[in-house]
Design an enzyme around this catalytic site. Structure first.
Site, short mmCIF file in Angstrom:
data_model
loop_
_atom_site.label_atom_id
_atom_site.label_comp_id
_atom_site.label_asym_id
_atom_site.label_seq_id
_atom_site.Cartn_x
_atom_site.Cartn_y
_atom_site.Cartn_z
N THR A 184 -2.12 3.48 4.22
CA THR A 184 -1.15 4.58 4.13
C THR A 184 -0.25 4.59 5.36
O THR A 184 -0.72 4.34 6.46
CB THR A 184 -1.92 5.92 4.14
OG1 THR A 184 -2.84 5.90 3.08
CG2 THR A 184 -1.00 7.12 4.04
N GLY A 230 -9.40 7.86 1.18
CA GLY A 230 -8.98 9.24 1.00
C GLY A 230 -10.06 10.17 0.52
O GLY A 230 -10.10 11.35 0.92
N VAL A 257 -6.04 10.62 -7.31
CA VAL A 257 -5.19 11.09 -6.21
C VAL A 257 -6.03 11.05 -4.94
O VAL A 257 -7.20 11.43 -4.95
CB VAL A 257 -4.70 12.53 -6.49
CG1 VAL A 257 -4.08 13.16 -5.26
CG2 VAL A 257 -3.69 12.53 -7.64
N GLY A 258 -5.45 10.56 -3.86
CA GLY A 258 -6.20 10.47 -2.60
C GLY A 258 -5.91 11.63 -1.67
O GLY A 258 -5.50 12.72 -2.09
N ASP A 259 -6.11 11.39 -0.40
CA ASP A 259 -5.93 12.44 0.61
C ASP A 259 -4.47 12.66 1.00
O ASP A 259 -4.10 13.72 1.51
CB ASP A 259 -6.71 12.09 1.88
CG ASP A 259 -6.22 10.78 2.49
OD1 ASP A 259 -6.08 9.79 1.74
OD2 ASP A 259 -5.96 10.74 3.71
N SER A 305 0.82 -1.22 0.00
CA SER A 305 0.00 0.00 0.00
C SER A 305 0.85 1.27 0.00
O SER A 305 0.31 2.37 0.10
CB SER A 305 -0.90 0.00 1.24
OG SER A 305 -0.12 -0.22 2.39
#
Ligand code: GLY
Length: 316
Positions: free
Chosen positions: A178, A232, A207-209, A78
């Site tokens: 993450t 995210g 794109v995530g957080d 991940s």
């Protein structure tokens, strides 16, 4: 309502928790460093972060050094090298850092670079910008001497090929581990780092957080710092890490602040979200906190010579 009255009413609403917890001056935790990281890959990350502090590093050095460990570990699917790819088979990485001065750097959708967290730090320290994405981020990394490499391991490729055959939906909670590392050094200064390969088999370009300052990570050296792991999209919609820090400013203790930030998400999903988000937080006085929506979550805490995993249960 007149504007002045509205401001007064809003201020009362916002500061209500201060009446319960606040007003108390927070004393800075000095000479007792803390490293707090997400999941069990936080343990080796914490070891590296502590080593950095022992070698004279500050909170920012520690958080970066910690985050680099899972980035380099091909068994962690991940984060970084060995991370699960997007639906087209590309490993695309997101990372950010924030230091005790309120400075921040970030990279998103970057490919073929093993240590996006260090590129994010370079963006913070050596450019006028906060965020670089995609090809621009890769080019910047190469210009700074970062080596390019294929991040897709045979193992992650095989898993992706299996997924392609079935196109089975992976549930988000399985795919967002993450690494976020929060650090408080001997001077009491705070910093954080956050890095991920994001949602496994995501759409190309997602794109995530994790590279979004305020969502995946936020540091306010007066109050505290917070970071996220999990889905995210929902962290971004609630500006999660910023919210945790602001709630601490209002007087919430770190765990209650994490819970209250998650309550916003839980409410949006009618009390029963089917995904995971967890927050970790350090307050300036050295009090730490954490909460997760459901199932369970583990954080790694290094404090007073002990580096240990702690398991918490979900709120719902
Ligand atoms: N929290 C990591 C991600 O959603 O990409």
């Amino acid at each position: 309502m007149k504007r002045r009255d509205f401001i007064k009413t809003s201020a009362i609403g916002l500061t209500a928790p201060t009446a319960i917890f606040g007003g108390t001056k927070i004393k800075t935790n000095r000479n007792a460093p803390i490293i707090l990281s997400t999941w069990n890959h936080g343990l080796p990350a914490n070891d590296a972060a502590l080593k950095s502090l022992q070698n004279g590093g500050n909170a920012m050095d520690a958080a970066e050094m910690g985050a680099r460990v899972p980035e380099a570990d091909p068994k962690i699917t991940s984060v970084g090298f060995g991370g699960f790819p997007d639906e087209q088979g590309n490993v695309t990485l997101d990372a950010c850092v924030m230091d005790s001065t309120g400075n921040a750097g970030s990279v998103a959708f970057v490919q073929n670079i093993k240590h996006p967290v260090s590129v994010a730090r370079k963006v913070m320290e050596d450019t006028k910008h906060v965020m670089l994405v995609g090809e621009g981020a890769r080019q910047f990394a190469v210009s700074q001497g970062f080596e390019e490499m294929n991040l897709l391991t045979d193992e992650s490729k095989a898993e992706w090929e299996k997924w392609k055959m079935k196109r089975s939906e992976m549930t988000p909670h399985e795919t967002h581990d993450t690494i976020s590392v929060l650090a408080q050094d001997k001077n009491g200064d705070l910093a954080g780092a956050c890095t991920t390969s994001g949602w496994a088999y995501k759409m190309h370009g997602r794109v995530g957080d994790s590279p979004i300052i305020g969502a995946g990570l936020f540091v306010d050296n007066e109050i505290g710092c917070a970071a996220a792991t999990g889905l995210g999209e929902e962290v971004i919609k609630t500006t999660g890490s910023f919210l945790v820090v602001e709630l601490m400013r209002q007087g919430y203790d770190p765990t209650t602040a994490c819970e209250e930030a998650l309550n916003r998400v839980i409410k949006r999903h009618n009390g029963n979200p089917d995904f995971q988000i967890a927050y970790i937080a350090i307050r300036k006085d050295g009090k730490i906190g954490s909460a997760c929506i459901k199932w369970s979550f583990e954080y790694a805490l290094a404090q007073g010579g002990v580096n240990k995993l702690h398991k918490i249960e979900g709120m719902i």
